[in-house]
Design a protein around this motif. Structure first.
Motif, PDB file in Angstrom:
ATOM      1  N   ILE A 151       0.817  -1.222   0.000  1.00  0.00           N
ATOM      2  CA  ILE A 151       0.000   0.000   0.000  1.00  0.00           C
ATOM      3  C   ILE A 151       0.849   1.270   0.000  1.00  0.00           C
ATOM      4  O   ILE A 151       0.316   2.372   0.181  1.00  0.00           O
ATOM      5  CB  ILE A 151      -0.975   0.024   1.194  1.00  0.00           C
ATOM      6  CG1 ILE A 151      -0.220  -0.086   2.522  1.00  0.00           C
ATOM      7  CG2 ILE A 151      -2.007  -1.094   1.058  1.00  0.00           C
ATOM      8  CD1 ILE A 151      -1.120   0.107   3.733  1.00  0.00           C
ATOM      9  N   TRP A 154      -0.323   3.790  -2.684  1.00  0.00           N
ATOM     10  CA  TRP A 154      -1.570   4.455  -2.285  1.00  0.00           C
ATOM     11  C   TRP A 154      -1.290   5.546  -1.269  1.00  0.00           C
ATOM     12  O   TRP A 154      -1.824   6.667  -1.364  1.00  0.00           O
ATOM     13  CB  TRP A 154      -2.543   3.428  -1.710  1.00  0.00           C
ATOM     14  CG  TRP A 154      -3.787   4.024  -1.149  1.00  0.00           C
ATOM     15  CD1 TRP A 154      -4.738   4.754  -1.817  1.00  0.00           C
ATOM     16  CD2 TRP A 154      -4.238   3.971   0.211  1.00  0.00           C
ATOM     17  NE1 TRP A 154      -5.755   5.148  -0.956  1.00  0.00           N
ATOM     18  CE2 TRP A 154      -5.467   4.667   0.297  1.00  0.00           C
ATOM     19  CE3 TRP A 154      -3.721   3.377   1.367  1.00  0.00           C
ATOM     20  CZ2 TRP A 154      -6.178   4.804   1.489  1.00  0.00           C
ATOM     21  CZ3 TRP A 154      -4.432   3.502   2.552  1.00  0.00           C
ATOM     22  CH2 TRP A 154      -5.645   4.217   2.609  1.00  0.00           C
ATOM     23  N   TRP A 157       0.225   8.579  -2.905  1.00  0.00           N
ATOM     24  CA  TRP A 157      -0.744   9.350  -3.684  1.00  0.00           C
ATOM     25  C   TRP A 157      -1.673  10.148  -2.775  1.00  0.00           C
ATOM     26  O   TRP A 157      -2.050  11.274  -3.101  1.00  0.00           O
ATOM     27  CB  TRP A 157      -1.550   8.447  -4.605  1.00  0.00           C
ATOM     28  CG  TRP A 157      -2.404   9.252  -5.539  1.00  0.00           C
ATOM     29  CD1 TRP A 157      -3.733   9.525  -5.412  1.00  0.00           C
ATOM     30  CD2 TRP A 157      -1.973   9.932  -6.719  1.00  0.00           C
ATOM     31  NE1 TRP A 157      -4.156  10.333  -6.441  1.00  0.00           N
ATOM     32  CE2 TRP A 157      -3.094  10.597  -7.268  1.00  0.00           C
ATOM     33  CE3 TRP A 157      -0.744  10.035  -7.369  1.00  0.00           C
ATOM     34  CZ2 TRP A 157      -3.015  11.355  -8.423  1.00  0.00           C
ATOM     35  CZ3 TRP A 157      -0.675  10.795  -8.532  1.00  0.00           C
ATOM     36  CH2 TRP A 157      -1.800  11.442  -9.040  1.00  0.00           C
ATOM     37  N   GLN A 158      -2.037   9.600  -1.625  1.00  0.00           N
ATOM     38  CA  GLN A 158      -2.846  10.347  -0.665  1.00  0.00           C
ATOM     39  C   GLN A 158      -2.119  11.626  -0.242  1.00  0.00           C
ATOM     40  O   GLN A 158      -2.725  12.690  -0.117  1.00  0.00           O
ATOM     41  CB  GLN A 158      -3.142   9.483   0.560  1.00  0.00           C
ATOM     42  CG  GLN A 158      -4.095   8.322   0.314  1.00  0.00           C
ATOM     43  CD  GLN A 158      -5.496   8.783  -0.012  1.00  0.00           C
ATOM     44  OE1 GLN A 158      -6.150   9.433   0.794  1.00  0.00           O
ATOM     45  NE2 GLN A 158      -5.961   8.456  -1.201  1.00  0.00           N
ATOM     46  N   GLN A 238      -4.799  -5.102  -3.686  1.00  0.00           N
ATOM     47  CA  GLN A 238      -3.731  -4.146  -3.386  1.00  0.00           C
ATOM     48  C   GLN A 238      -2.726  -4.059  -4.534  1.00  0.00           C
ATOM     49  O   GLN A 238      -2.232  -2.965  -4.836  1.00  0.00           O
ATOM     50  CB  GLN A 238      -3.038  -4.536  -2.080  1.00  0.00           C
ATOM     51  CG  GLN A 238      -3.885  -4.259  -0.855  1.00  0.00           C
ATOM     52  CD  GLN A 238      -3.475  -5.084   0.353  1.00  0.00           C
ATOM     53  OE1 GLN A 238      -2.524  -5.868   0.302  1.00  0.00           O
ATOM     54  NE2 GLN A 238      -4.192  -4.924   1.457  1.00  0.00           N
ATOM     55  N   LEU A 241      -4.441  -1.942  -7.019  1.00  0.00           N
ATOM     56  CA  LEU A 241      -4.402  -0.553  -6.556  1.00  0.00           C
ATOM     57  C   LEU A 241      -3.029   0.059  -6.789  1.00  0.00           C
ATOM     58  O   LEU A 241      -2.917   1.191  -7.278  1.00  0.00           O
ATOM     59  CB  LEU A 241      -4.757  -0.506  -5.067  1.00  0.00           C
ATOM     60  CG  LEU A 241      -4.644   0.845  -4.357  1.00  0.00           C
ATOM     61  CD1 LEU A 241      -5.611   1.862  -4.956  1.00  0.00           C
ATOM     62  CD2 LEU A 241      -4.908   0.682  -2.850  1.00  0.00           C
ATOM     63  N   SER A 242      -1.969  -0.678  -6.459  1.00  0.00           N
ATOM     64  CA  SER A 242      -0.618  -0.156  -6.657  1.00  0.00           C
ATOM     65  C   SER A 242      -0.334   0.128  -8.127  1.00  0.00           C
ATOM     66  O   SER A 242       0.250   1.159  -8.471  1.00  0.00           O
ATOM     67  CB  SER A 242       0.419  -1.134  -6.107  1.00  0.00           C
ATOM     68  OG  SER A 242       0.396  -1.142  -4.702  1.00  0.00           O
ATOM     69  N   GLU A 245      -2.147   3.355  -8.981  1.00  0.00           N
ATOM     70  CA  GLU A 245      -1.528   4.546  -8.399  1.00  0.00           C
ATOM     71  C   GLU A 245      -0.214   4.870  -9.110  1.00  0.00           C
ATOM     72  O   GLU A 245       0.106   6.033  -9.357  1.00  0.00           O
ATOM     73  CB  GLU A 245      -1.280   4.346  -6.902  1.00  0.00           C
ATOM     74  CG  GLU A 245      -2.516   4.036  -6.066  1.00  0.00           C
ATOM     75  CD  GLU A 245      -3.518   5.177  -5.979  1.00  0.00           C
ATOM     76  OE1 GLU A 245      -3.714   5.905  -6.980  1.00  0.00           O
ATOM     77  OE2 GLU A 245      -4.128   5.331  -4.911  1.00  0.00           O
ATOM     78  N   TRP A 304     -10.821  -3.765  -0.085  1.00  0.00           N
ATOM     79  CA  TRP A 304      -9.772  -3.082  -0.844  1.00  0.00           C
ATOM     80  C   TRP A 304     -10.189  -2.939  -2.307  1.00  0.00           C
ATOM     81  O   TRP A 304      -9.656  -2.091  -3.036  1.00  0.00           O
ATOM     82  CB  TRP A 304      -8.457  -3.852  -0.742  1.00  0.00           C
ATOM     83  CG  TRP A 304      -7.756  -3.649   0.568  1.00  0.00           C
ATOM     84  CD1 TRP A 304      -7.764  -4.475   1.655  1.00  0.00           C
ATOM     85  CD2 TRP A 304      -6.952  -2.514   0.936  1.00  0.00           C
ATOM     86  NE1 TRP A 304      -7.013  -3.926   2.682  1.00  0.00           N
ATOM     87  CE2 TRP A 304      -6.496  -2.731   2.255  1.00  0.00           C
ATOM     88  CE3 TRP A 304      -6.548  -1.355   0.270  1.00  0.00           C
ATOM     89  CZ2 TRP A 304      -5.673  -1.820   2.926  1.00  0.00           C
ATOM     90  CZ3 TRP A 304      -5.735  -0.440   0.937  1.00  0.00           C
ATOM     91  CH2 TRP A 304      -5.311  -0.683   2.249  1.00  0.00           C
ATOM     92  N   LEU A 307     -11.303   0.721  -3.152  1.00  0.00           N
ATOM     93  CA  LEU A 307     -10.200   1.663  -3.371  1.00  0.00           C
ATOM     94  C   LEU A 307      -9.506   1.400  -4.698  1.00  0.00           C
ATOM     95  O   LEU A 307      -9.074   2.330  -5.381  1.00  0.00           O
ATOM     96  CB  LEU A 307      -9.183   1.553  -2.235  1.00  0.00           C
ATOM     97  CG  LEU A 307      -9.360   2.458  -1.029  1.00  0.00           C
ATOM     98  CD1 LEU A 307      -8.244   2.227  -0.025  1.00  0.00           C
ATOM     99  CD2 LEU A 307      -9.385   3.932  -1.438  1.00  0.00           C
TER     100      LEU A 307
END
Length: 507
Positions: A151, A154, A157-158, A238, A241-242, A245, A304, A307
Motif C-alpha cells: 500500500i 496508495w 498518492w494520498q 492491493q 491498486l498499486s 496509483e 480493498w 479503493l
C-alpha cells in the motif's frame, strides 16, 4: 548477521533511481508538541470541546513517539514509531501518515517511509518491519511474512492529494515500481494471482488459510505464517491498486517506464479477480484455494476492491450491501474485520476476528468515497468516531482496536496507541465529521457540510507552504445554504455540498 549466498535477481532501476539509498541522514532535532500545537490545523466545532480535546491529545501522543536516524539503524529520516515493540512497520507507517499528512508544517511524517525506501534491496524488496536499534529487517526477504501489504503507492498518492508535490512523486516512483516488480516476481502463483499470509496481510489471526493444505501444523501457525496455497483477495486488490496509483504517478510525471507492464497487469488482475474470486451466489469477493474453490470467509479484506476501483459498477450495490447487513458488518460499532455470521466472530473482537480497527475502517470509508457512496461513508465514519469518543470519555485515551458489539477497547488492544488509532480523532474528524477533504493536486477543497453548529478548520494545508481557514456559521436546518468564509494563502476552489445541493467558492 548470518551470511547468505547472493541469489538476487537484481533490478537495475534500484541502483540507478533509488535516491534514498545512501542518502545523508537528516539529524534535525525532533519537535515537541507543546511548542508546536498552534502550528497544527485547528478544528472548530462549537459545543464539542471534548472532540477538540481528543484531537490534540492524539497529536500529543503521536509527538511522543517520534524517533531519529542513528549510525546503527542506518535510517535517513526522522520517523514516527508504530508504538508497538521498538520496530517500524510498513503498513502501520502508511496508515499513521494518513493523519500525519495534516502535521507536515511541524514534522515531516512522510519521511517515515524514506526509512523503508533506503533499505530497498537489489531485487526491489522492501521489508514489512525494521528494528529501530540496528535497522535490520526482521525477516528474510523470501519468508512468506517478509513484506506487505502493498500500500506504499496508495499512501504516497494520498499525500500528493494534500500537497501536490511532484518532486516527491519523482523520488518515489522507481522505488515503488521496483517494489511492485518484486511482489510480482515473488508473491504470485503461476496463474498470475497474488498470495500473502496472516502477518503479510497484517490481519494476523483471521481464519483465512486452508488449514487442510498444511497437515501436522497447529492452526494458529498456519493462519499466521503460511500462504495456504491460496490467492488472497486483499493481496490481489492491493496489487491492482498499486498498479493504478503508479500509472497515475507516471502520468503526472510524464514517465513511460513501466507503463505498459502496469497497464497489462491492471487488465489481467481485474479480469482474474472478477472471474475467479467473486461468488455470484453470495455477491462477495473471497480468497481462492489452490484447487479453484472459494474459501468463503467474509473478511473486510475484500473491500480493498473499492479503493482499487476493481468492482464493476453492476456489482457494487450488492457488494456494498454487506456493509449494511446487521447480521454481517453493520454491528453496534462498524465495521468489524470479520463478518458477524462467521463462527469465529467474537463480541470483544478477538483481535482481527471482529475487532474494529482504524486502518481497515479508513480503507472502507475512503473506498466508499472514491466510488461515490459518500452518504454511507459518512454514516460509517460517524459511527466509528462516536464509538471511539465513548471509549475516550471512559478511558481518556485511544486503543489499537475496538470491540464491535459495545463501546469498549478490543481484546487484546494496546492503549495510548497513536499508532494508527490517531486516524480516528484526527483524520476522520477532519475529513468526515467536519467533512473537509483536500485535493491540492486539483487546487480544490471539497466540503461536505453536515453539521448545524458553527464548524470548520483553520490552517489546513493545501500544498507546500499554503494554508486555508474554512468556517461555516451555525444553521437551523441541513438544507439551509451554508454561510461560509474562506481565507487562503493562494487562490483555491472550494466545492460545498449540503443536502442535495452544492455551490462553488473561488471558481
Amino acid at each position: 548477521m548470518p551470511e547468505y549466498i547472493d541469489t538476487y535477481l537484481e533490478l537495475e532501476d534500484v541502483e540507478k533511481h533509488n535516491s534514498f539509498i545512501g542518502r545523508k541522514p537528516n539529524m534535525a532535532d525532533l519537535p515537541d508538541f507543546e511548542s508546536n500545537r498552534d502550528k497544527l490545523p485547528e478544528p472548530v466545532w462549537d459545543g464539542h470541546s471534548d472532540s477538540i480535546e481528543a484531537y490534540y491529545k492524539a497529536w500529543k501522543i503521536a509527538f511522543s513517539n517520534l524517533g531519529k536516524p542513528t549510525e546503527e539503524n542506518g535510517f535517513v529520516s526522522p520517523y514516527i514509531d508504530a508504538a508497538f515493540n521498538g520496530d517500524i512497520f510498513l503498513w502501520d507507517s502508511c496508515f499513521m501518515l494518513m493523519f500525519g499528512k495534516y502535521g507536515d508544517s511541524v514534522f515531516k511524517f512522510q519521511g517515515t517511509l524514506d526509512d523503508f525506501y533506503c533499505k530497498q534491496e537489489p531485487d526491489g524488496f522492501i521489508g514489512r518491519q525494521y528494528h529501530e536499534g540496528n535497522g535490520f529487517s526482521k525477516f528474510h526477504r523470501l519468508d512468506p511474512v517478509s513484506t506487505g501489504p502493498e500500500i506504499l503507492a496508495w499512501c504516497e498518492w494520498q499525500y500528493y492529494q494534500n500537497y501536490g508535490d511532484k518532486k516527491r512523486l519523482a523520488d518515489v516512483y522507481y522505488p515503488l515500481l521496483c517494489y511492485h516488480r518484486w511482489m510480482r516476481n515473488y508473491h504470485r502463483w503461476q496463474d498470475g494471482s497474488y498470495w500473502s499470509s496472516g502477518w503479510g496481510c497484517g490481519m494476523d489471526n483471521q481464519p483465512r488459510t486452508d488449514l487442510e493444505a498444511v497437515p501436522g501444523v497447529e492452526d494458529w501457525q498456519v493462519e499466521t505464517f503460511h500462504h495456504g496455497f491460496m490467492s488472497w483477495i486483499d493481496a490481489n486488490f492491493q496489487a491492482l491498486l498499486s498498479c493504478k496509483e503508479l500509472l497515475k504517478m507516471a502520468k503526472e510525471l510524464d514517465i513511460t517506464d513501466g507503463v505498459d507492464e502496469l497497464q497489462k497487469e491492471v487488465e489481467y488482475l481485474t479480469k482474474f479477480i472478477n472471474e475467479k474470486m467473486w461468488s455470484e451466489d453470495d455477491k462477495y469477493y473471497y480468497d481462492r484455494r489452490g484447487n479453484g474453490e472459494l474459501l468463503k470467509v467474509k473478511s473486510i479484506a475484500s473491500y480493498w476492491g473499492l479503493l482499487a476501483d476493481g468492482v464493476p459498477e453492476e456489482r457494487k450495490a450488492d457488494f456494498i450491501a454487506h456493509l449494511e447487513n446487521e447480521k454481517e458488518f453493520k454491528r453496534p460499532h462498524r465495521v468489524p474485520t470479520l463478518s458477524a455470521d462467521h463462527p469465529d466472530y467474537a463480541d470483544d473482537g478477538a483481535y482481527w476476528n471482529g475487532g474494529v480497527w482504524a486502518p481497515t475502517n479508513y480503507m472502507v470509508i475512503r473506498g466508499l468515497s472514491e466510488c461515490g457512496r459518500e452518504k454511507l461513508a459518512y454514516e460509517i465514519a460517524l459511527n466509528h468516531y462516536d464509538n471511539m469518543m465513548k471509549v475516550y470519555h471512559k478511558t481518556g485515551t485511544f486503543f489499537e482496536n475496538y470491540a464491535p458489539e459495545s463501546a469498549n477497547p478490543g481484546n487484546p488492544a494496546k492503549g495510548d496507541f497513536v499508532g494508527w488509532a490517531g486516524i480516528i480523532p484526527i483524520t476522520v474528524l477532519i475529513e468526515y465529521v467536519l467533512g473537509i477533504q483536500v485535493h491540492a493536486e486539483k487546487n480544490e477543497i471539497v466540503w461536505h457540510v453536515k453539521n448545524l453548529e458553527r464548524h470548520g478548520i483553520k490552517r489546513i494545508p493545501v500544498g507546500r507552504d499554503a494554508y486555508a481557514d474554512l468556517i461555516c456559521e451555525a444553521r437551523s436546518d441541513e438544507n439551509e445554504k451554508p454561510n461560509i468564509s474562506v481565507k487562503s494563502d493562494k487562490q483555491i476552489k472550494v466545492t460545498v455540498i449540503y443536502g442535495d445541493n452544492k455551490f462553488v467558492i473561488g471558481e
